[in-house]
Scaffold this motif. Structure first.
Motif, PDB file in Angstrom:
ATOM      1  N   TYR A  90       0.846  -1.186   0.000  1.00 14.06           N
ATOM      2  CA  TYR A  90       0.000   0.000   0.000  1.00 14.06           C
ATOM      3  C   TYR A  90       0.882   1.235   0.000  1.00 14.06           C
ATOM      4  O   TYR A  90       1.937   1.255   0.634  1.00 14.06           O
ATOM      5  CB  TYR A  90      -0.916   0.014   1.229  1.00 14.06           C
ATOM      6  CG  TYR A  90      -1.867  -1.152   1.263  1.00 14.06           C
ATOM      7  CD1 TYR A  90      -3.118  -1.058   0.697  1.00 14.06           C
ATOM      8  CD2 TYR A  90      -1.501  -2.364   1.848  1.00 14.06           C
ATOM      9  CE1 TYR A  90      -3.996  -2.133   0.709  1.00 14.06           C
ATOM     10  CE2 TYR A  90      -2.362  -3.443   1.866  1.00 14.06           C
ATOM     11  CZ  TYR A  90      -3.607  -3.314   1.295  1.00 14.06           C
ATOM     12  OH  TYR A  90      -4.464  -4.381   1.315  1.00 14.06           O
ATOM     13  N   THR A 125      -5.392  -7.087   5.009  1.00 18.53           N
ATOM     14  CA  THR A 125      -5.654  -6.021   4.049  1.00 18.53           C
ATOM     15  C   THR A 125      -5.974  -4.725   4.787  1.00 18.53           C
ATOM     16  O   THR A 125      -6.317  -4.737   5.971  1.00 18.53           O
ATOM     17  CB  THR A 125      -6.848  -6.358   3.127  1.00 18.53           C
ATOM     18  OG1 THR A 125      -7.996  -6.568   3.947  1.00 18.53           O
ATOM     19  CG2 THR A 125      -6.585  -7.577   2.286  1.00 18.53           C
ATOM     20  N   TYR A 168     -11.608   2.910   2.590  1.00 18.36           N
ATOM     21  CA  TYR A 168     -12.872   3.610   2.530  1.00 18.36           C
ATOM     22  C   TYR A 168     -13.675   3.559   3.822  1.00 18.36           C
ATOM     23  O   TYR A 168     -14.533   4.394   4.036  1.00 18.36           O
ATOM     24  CB  TYR A 168     -13.692   3.044   1.364  1.00 18.36           C
ATOM     25  CG  TYR A 168     -12.939   3.203   0.067  1.00 18.36           C
ATOM     26  CD1 TYR A 168     -12.791   4.461  -0.509  1.00 18.36           C
ATOM     27  CD2 TYR A 168     -12.339   2.121  -0.556  1.00 18.36           C
ATOM     28  CE1 TYR A 168     -12.080   4.633  -1.674  1.00 18.36           C
ATOM     29  CE2 TYR A 168     -11.628   2.274  -1.732  1.00 18.36           C
ATOM     30  CZ  TYR A 168     -11.499   3.536  -2.296  1.00 18.36           C
ATOM     31  OH  TYR A 168     -10.781   3.700  -3.447  1.00 18.36           O
ATOM     32  N   SER A 169     -13.385   2.618   4.713  1.00 21.13           N
ATOM     33  CA  SER A 169     -14.140   2.577   5.960  1.00 21.13           C
ATOM     34  C   SER A 169     -13.390   3.240   7.117  1.00 21.13           C
ATOM     35  O   SER A 169     -14.004   3.586   8.108  1.00 21.13           O
ATOM     36  CB  SER A 169     -14.454   1.126   6.334  1.00 21.13           C
ATOM     37  OG  SER A 169     -13.274   0.432   6.641  1.00 21.13           O
ATOM     38  N   ASP A 187      -8.496  -1.447   4.432  1.00 20.38           N
ATOM     39  CA  ASP A 187      -9.663  -0.912   3.752  1.00 20.38           C
ATOM     40  C   ASP A 187      -9.667   0.600   3.950  1.00 20.38           C
ATOM     41  O   ASP A 187      -9.963   1.098   5.023  1.00 20.38           O
ATOM     42  CB  ASP A 187     -10.931  -1.539   4.323  1.00 20.38           C
ATOM     43  CG  ASP A 187     -12.171  -1.128   3.562  1.00 20.38           C
ATOM     44  OD1 ASP A 187     -12.033  -0.584   2.442  1.00 20.38           O
ATOM     45  OD2 ASP A 187     -13.280  -1.337   4.087  1.00 20.38           O
TER      46      ASP A 187
END
Length: 96
Positions: free
Chosen positions: A23, A89, A93-94, A91
């Motif tokens: 990332y 992973t 967007y949350s 996330d």
């Protein structure tokens, strides 16, 4: 000092995420790898395997407008590529 500024959501960064479980983030230019690792682990609750950093140089930008020729520079920034443990992973967007 806010270490992690924002995630980098480009096509190249998405390919890194899909294939290598990495990332990309824009980070504070004064932060070192240890501080970046701690901030990511604390913010997203994942295990960081490796941190790679790079300082991205600003580009010269110019354009011609009604007011005439306008030139300037985009700012430089520090980029961190974070490798996360297999099976984990992040996330975006949350949590952001």
């Amino acid at each position: 000092m806010e270490i992690i500024k924002k995630p980098i959501l480009t096509e190249k960064a998405s390919l890194l995420t899909e294939k290598l479980n990495r990332y990309a983030f824009k980070v504070d230019h004064r932060a070192n790898k240890i501080q970046i690792k701690q901030a990511v682990e604390e913010m997203f609750g994942v295990t960081v395997v490796a941190v790679n950093t790079a300082v991205v140089a600003g580009k010269a930008k110019s354009r011609y407008t009604k007011a005439g020729f306008v030139s300037g520079r985009s700012p430089k920034y520090k980029k961190a590529i974070i490798t996360v443990k297999d099976g984990e992973t992040i996330d975006f967007y949350s949590t952001l």
